[in-house]
Design an enzyme around this catalytic site. Structure first.
Site, mmCIF file in Angstrom:
data_model
loop_
_atom_site.group_PDB
_atom_site.id
_atom_site.type_symbol
_atom_site.label_atom_id
_atom_site.label_comp_id
_atom_site.label_asym_id
_atom_site.label_seq_id
_atom_site.Cartn_x
_atom_site.Cartn_y
_atom_site.Cartn_z
ATOM 1 N N SER A 26 4.567 0.063 -7.105
ATOM 2 C CA SER A 26 4.475 -0.114 -8.561
ATOM 3 C C SER A 26 4.476 1.242 -9.265
ATOM 4 O O SER A 26 5.128 1.430 -10.288
ATOM 5 C CB SER A 26 3.237 -0.929 -8.944
ATOM 6 N N GLY B 165 0.820 -1.219 0.000
ATOM 7 C CA GLY B 165 0.000 0.000 0.000
ATOM 8 C C GLY B 165 0.847 1.258 0.000
ATOM 9 O O GLY B 165 0.366 2.339 0.335
ATOM 10 N N ASP C 160 -1.494 7.442 -7.000
ATOM 11 C CA ASP C 160 -0.151 6.922 -6.699
ATOM 12 C C ASP C 160 0.901 7.481 -7.653
ATOM 13 O O ASP C 160 1.967 7.939 -7.236
ATOM 14 C CB ASP C 160 -0.128 5.390 -6.795
HETATM 15 O O1 PMV Z 1 -2.939 0.257 -1.714
HETATM 16 P P1 PMV Z 1 -2.557 1.215 -2.764
HETATM 17 O O2 PMV Z 1 -1.332 1.968 -2.463
HETATM 18 O O3 PMV Z 1 -2.512 0.576 -4.107
HETATM 19 O O4 PMV Z 1 -3.672 2.349 -2.803
HETATM 20 C C1 PMV Z 1 -4.902 2.157 -3.388
HETATM 21 C C2 PMV Z 1 -5.790 3.322 -3.121
HETATM 22 C C3 PMV Z 1 -7.190 3.145 -3.679
HETATM 23 O O5 PMV Z 1 -7.900 4.339 -3.364
HETATM 24 C C4 PMV Z 1 -7.891 1.975 -3.013
HETATM 25 C C5 PMV Z 1 -7.181 2.920 -5.176
HETATM 26 C C6 PMV Z 1 -6.775 4.131 -5.975
HETATM 27 O O6 PMV Z 1 -6.411 3.919 -7.132
HETATM 28 O O7 PMV Z 1 -6.863 5.272 -5.511
#
Ligand code: PMV
Length: 323
Positions: free
Chosen positions: A111, A107, A154
């Site tokens: 990537s 999280g 991200d």
């Molecule tokens: O867990 P991560 O770092 O891939 O974050 C995902 C965040 C979400 O809101 C669940 C998906 C997104 O693309 O924003």
């Protein structure tokens, strides 16, 4: 003239507020962290593009061509390589070496950070413009391959760095007055796929549209309040809002018992606030402290108990060239 070796790094991130609801157009706040992905591109003597990523596949090198088959984790990077090599004519073949201090599937945007550093390095290698918007757009396409329908938060935070508030694809820089070294990150060590968690929330929304919309609206209110408190430096209120955001993420069913155990442990410390960060279902928990030395001890306690835990700066620099 192409330099012999080109290196770019890009930061991982934490989502401080608003994950999941951001996928449906609500605002989210993200901050770049001190853990980074690094990409080194050199001119190869081989006839085909190669890529190695020892943090994912130690000792293995993969060949990249339209027909080559690579592990799922490298699909999105293959896409970037093919896309950028297609539009160049200088005849140079890149040899790509990826490395990262960002734990994967935790999280923390590993990537996206890798996609951003790879894109920037290749644009430079092929002599293309590498303005931040171009890097961000290409990395976003790559993130779609990895995550299905990500919001784009991200890749944006990894490209631009600092802190951002992100809403419907619009990125607004956020200036925080919160001291930068007070965030503890605990990696649960339980890997999960963002794509599956997004699908899980989508299914819940299909079944209980009103309930899920109410949760999203509450998360939006929290995020907008948090923006004000970050800007004014009211760390206590930021902590309280993190706790509230966490409870709402649990209501979206993206919590798991092991994450709750970590949260319970943090609650026995002097944390100002804590929450899971990112998609949930595993991944990482973040906790805010107002005392650096105390936070360091908390990290040590987690490490002694077998966790990967980090005390990191937040609001770090985005993609940058490395010497
Ligand atoms: O867990 P991560 O770092 O891939 O974050 C995902 C965040 C979400 O809101 C669940 C998906 C997104 O693309 O924003």
């Amino acid at each position: 003239m192409v330099a012999d070796s080109i290196k770019f790094s890009a930061p991982g991130k934490v989502i401080l507020f608003g994950e999941h609801s951001v996928v449906y157009g609500h605002p989210a706040i993200a901050a770049a962290i001190g853990l980074r992905a690094l990409c080194e591109v050199t001119r190869s003597n081989e006839e085909t593009i190669t890529i190695s990523a020892p943090m994912l596949f130690s000792d293995q090198t993969f060949t990249i061509s339209e027909k080559s088959i690579v592990p799922t984790e490298l699909e999105s990077f293959k896409h970037i390589l093919l896309l950028l090599s297609r539009s160049h004519e200088n005849g140079f073949i890149p040899k790509v070496e990826l490395s990262s201090s960002i734990p994967p599937s935790a999280g923390l945007g590993s990537s996206a950070a890798t996609a951003v550093s790879l894109t920037a390095s290749l644009l430079e290698f092929y002599g293309h413009d590498h303005d931040l918007e171009t890097i961000n757009d290409i990395a976003f396409e790559s993130e779609k391959i990895t995550h299905g329908s990500p919001s784009g938060i991200d890749n944006s935070i990894s490209t631009y760095g600092g802190g951002i508030i992100y809403e419907k694809g619009v990125i607004t820089p956020l200036t925080s007055k919160i001291p930068s070294s007070t965030l503890v990150i605990i990696d649960s060590g339980i890997p999960r796929q963002t794509k599956k968690l997004i699908e899980k929330v989508q299914k819940k929304k299909d079944v209980e549209p009103k309930n899920v919309q109410t949760i999203f609206n509450k998360i939006e209110d929290i995020t907008l309040d948090a923006k004000k408190y970050l800007e004014s430096g009211n760390i206590r209120q930021v902590g309280n809002l993190m706790n509230e955001n966490h409870e709402l993420l649990e209501k979206l069913d993206v919590g798991i018992p092991f994450i709750s155990n970590i949260v319970d442990f943090i609650d026995k410390t002097d944390a100002l606030g804590r929450k899971l960060t990112g998609a949930g279902g595993g991944g990482s928990v973040i906790a805010l402290y107002d005392d650096y030395e105390y936070a360091k001890d908390v990290v040590s306690d987690f490490v002694i108990n077998g966790f990967d835990a980090y005390l990191t700066n937040i609001f770090e620099t985005g993609v940058k060239i490395e010497e």
